[in-house]
Enzyme design. Structure first.
Site, PDB file in Angstrom:
ATOM      1  N   TYR A 147      93.629  27.809  55.277  1.00  0.00           N
ATOM      2  CA  TYR A 147      93.736  28.638  56.477  1.00  0.00           C
ATOM      3  C   TYR A 147      92.561  28.509  57.443  1.00  0.00           C
ATOM      4  O   TYR A 147      92.586  29.110  58.507  1.00  0.00           O
ATOM      5  CB  TYR A 147      93.921  30.107  56.080  1.00  0.00           C
ATOM      6  CG  TYR A 147      95.155  30.316  55.243  1.00  0.00           C
ATOM      7  CD1 TYR A 147      96.416  30.195  55.803  1.00  0.00           C
ATOM      8  CD2 TYR A 147      95.062  30.609  53.887  1.00  0.00           C
ATOM      9  CE1 TYR A 147      97.560  30.373  55.039  1.00  0.00           C
ATOM     10  CE2 TYR A 147      96.196  30.790  53.117  1.00  0.00           C
ATOM     11  CZ  TYR A 147      97.436  30.670  53.696  1.00  0.00           C
ATOM     12  OH  TYR A 147      98.569  30.840  52.939  1.00  0.00           O
ATOM     13  N   ASN A 184     102.904  35.419  63.694  1.00  0.00           N
ATOM     14  CA  ASN A 184     102.640  34.809  62.398  1.00  0.00           C
ATOM     15  C   ASN A 184     103.000  35.862  61.362  1.00  0.00           C
ATOM     16  O   ASN A 184     102.199  36.739  61.055  1.00  0.00           O
ATOM     17  CB  ASN A 184     101.178  34.380  62.264  1.00  0.00           C
ATOM     18  CG  ASN A 184     100.905  33.682  60.940  1.00  0.00           C
ATOM     19  OD1 ASN A 184     101.723  33.712  60.030  1.00  0.00           O
ATOM     20  ND2 ASN A 184      99.738  33.065  60.828  1.00  0.00           N
ATOM     21  N   HIS A 237     109.161  34.204  54.895  1.00  0.00           N
ATOM     22  CA  HIS A 237     110.064  33.640  53.900  1.00  0.00           C
ATOM     23  C   HIS A 237     110.923  34.690  53.210  1.00  0.00           C
ATOM     24  O   HIS A 237     111.816  34.337  52.442  1.00  0.00           O
ATOM     25  CB  HIS A 237     109.251  32.874  52.847  1.00  0.00           C
ATOM     26  CG  HIS A 237     108.090  32.144  53.434  1.00  0.00           C
ATOM     27  ND1 HIS A 237     108.245  31.076  54.296  1.00  0.00           N
ATOM     28  CD2 HIS A 237     106.752  32.361  53.340  1.00  0.00           C
ATOM     29  CE1 HIS A 237     107.042  30.655  54.681  1.00  0.00           C
ATOM     30  NE2 HIS A 237     106.129  31.420  54.117  1.00  0.00           N
ATOM     31  N   ASP A 283     115.681  40.864  61.787  1.00  0.00           N
ATOM     32  CA  ASP A 283     116.616  41.752  62.479  1.00  0.00           C
ATOM     33  C   ASP A 283     115.938  42.517  63.612  1.00  0.00           C
ATOM     34  O   ASP A 283     116.547  42.744  64.659  1.00  0.00           O
ATOM     35  CB  ASP A 283     117.261  42.722  61.495  1.00  0.00           C
ATOM     36  CG  ASP A 283     118.293  42.053  60.591  1.00  0.00           C
ATOM     37  OD1 ASP A 283     118.624  40.870  60.816  1.00  0.00           O
ATOM     38  OD2 ASP A 283     118.764  42.735  59.654  1.00  0.00           O
ATOM     39  N   HIS A 332     102.150  29.418  62.525  1.00  0.00           N
ATOM     40  CA  HIS A 332     101.491  29.437  61.216  1.00  0.00           C
ATOM     41  C   HIS A 332     100.277  28.522  61.278  1.00  0.00           C
ATOM     42  O   HIS A 332     100.336  27.443  61.872  1.00  0.00           O
ATOM     43  CB  HIS A 332     102.435  28.948  60.111  1.00  0.00           C
ATOM     44  CG  HIS A 332     103.633  29.809  59.955  1.00  0.00           C
ATOM     45  ND1 HIS A 332     103.597  31.011  59.284  1.00  0.00           N
ATOM     46  CD2 HIS A 332     104.897  29.668  60.425  1.00  0.00           C
ATOM     47  CE1 HIS A 332     104.789  31.558  59.334  1.00  0.00           C
ATOM     48  NE2 HIS A 332     105.600  30.768  60.031  1.00  0.00           N
ATOM     49  N   LEU A 333      99.194  28.948  60.656  1.00  0.00           N
ATOM     50  CA  LEU A 333      97.979  28.143  60.606  1.00  0.00           C
ATOM     51  C   LEU A 333      98.206  26.855  59.820  1.00  0.00           C
ATOM     52  O   LEU A 333      97.760  25.781  60.225  1.00  0.00           O
ATOM     53  CB  LEU A 333      96.847  28.949  59.970  1.00  0.00           C
ATOM     54  CG  LEU A 333      96.388  30.173  60.774  1.00  0.00           C
ATOM     55  CD1 LEU A 333      95.568  31.103  59.893  1.00  0.00           C
ATOM     56  CD2 LEU A 333      95.606  29.743  61.996  1.00  0.00           C
ATOM     57  N   SER A 334      98.891  26.967  58.686  1.00  0.00           N
ATOM     58  CA  SER A 334      99.160  25.796  57.847  1.00  0.00           C
ATOM     59  C   SER A 334     100.568  25.278  58.138  1.00  0.00           C
ATOM     60  O   SER A 334     101.390  25.975  58.733  1.00  0.00           O
ATOM     61  CB  SER A 334      99.030  26.165  56.363  1.00  0.00           C
ATOM     62  OG  SER A 334     100.071  27.053  55.979  1.00  0.00           O
ATOM     63  N   ARG A 384     108.139  28.219  50.765  1.00  0.00           N
ATOM     64  CA  ARG A 384     107.595  28.429  52.109  1.00  0.00           C
ATOM     65  C   ARG A 384     108.353  27.635  53.175  1.00  0.00           C
ATOM     66  O   ARG A 384     108.095  27.800  54.363  1.00  0.00           O
ATOM     67  CB  ARG A 384     106.115  28.048  52.157  1.00  0.00           C
ATOM     68  CG  ARG A 384     105.236  28.933  51.300  1.00  0.00           C
ATOM     69  CD  ARG A 384     103.768  28.611  51.511  1.00  0.00           C
ATOM     70  NE  ARG A 384     102.942  29.165  50.471  1.00  0.00           N
ATOM     71  CZ  ARG A 384     102.460  30.401  50.448  1.00  0.00           C
ATOM     72  NH1 ARG A 384     102.735  31.233  51.418  1.00  0.00           N
ATOM     73  NH2 ARG A 384     101.696  30.806  49.443  1.00  0.00           N
TER      74      ARG A 384
END
Length: 152
Positions: free
Chosen positions: A26, A77, A83, A90, A103-105, A114
């Site tokens: 991260y 994020n 997931h 919703d 997302h950082l990764s 993931r």
């Protein structure tokens, strides 16, 4: 007159530990440093950036609901909730604000669980794997999208 876009940046669970938590995945920046960078970028993009982090799914749902009528779009994020959370998906579908998932990764290069995103189907796009730049590119993409909508 130029529109100043109001953008809400939402951070999901465990992101309050950025800078300490698994820096190999991260990065070493703290959440405060990421938020400051996004506010700075917002000035250049003519966007007023507000940020909110919660480890609670319910608080994130409430923040999404609260964005309706107060913000033009969301950079999100959802972290691990990406997931698992139908509730967040919703909520985004209900408010119908443009949302960029970040997302950082690179979630697609990590564990198979993931690879699934419940956010992506209700987002205008997804950016992942670029660390801080995932957020920065997400903010820029959202503002570009909003500018395009305003022009049409």
């Amino acid at each position: 007159m130029t529109t100043v876009w109001k953008v809400l940046v939402l951070h999901g669970p465990n992101l309050n530990l950025l800078g300490q938590r698994e820096p190999g995945i991260y990065g070493s920046l703290t959440l405060g440093e990421i938020d400051a960078c996004l506010r700075e970028d917002g000035v250049d993009l003519e966007a007023e950036v507000s940020t909110f982090q919660s480890n609670s799914e319910g608080q994130l749902v409430t923040a999404i609901h609260g964005a309706l009528g107060n913000y033009h779009g969301i950079v999100f994020n959802a972290a691990a909730y990406t997931h698992t959370s139908i509730a967040l998906r919703d909520a985004l579908a209900a408010v119908q604000l443009p949302c960029v998932e970040v997302h950082l990764s690179n979630i697609h290069k990590r564990e198979s669980f993931r690879h699934i995103s419940h956010i992506a189907p209700v987002a205008i796009g997804q950016i992942c794997g670029f660390g801080l730049n995932s957020y920065r590119l997400g903010l820029r993409a959202l503002v570009d999208y909003l500018n395009g909508q305003a022009d049409s």
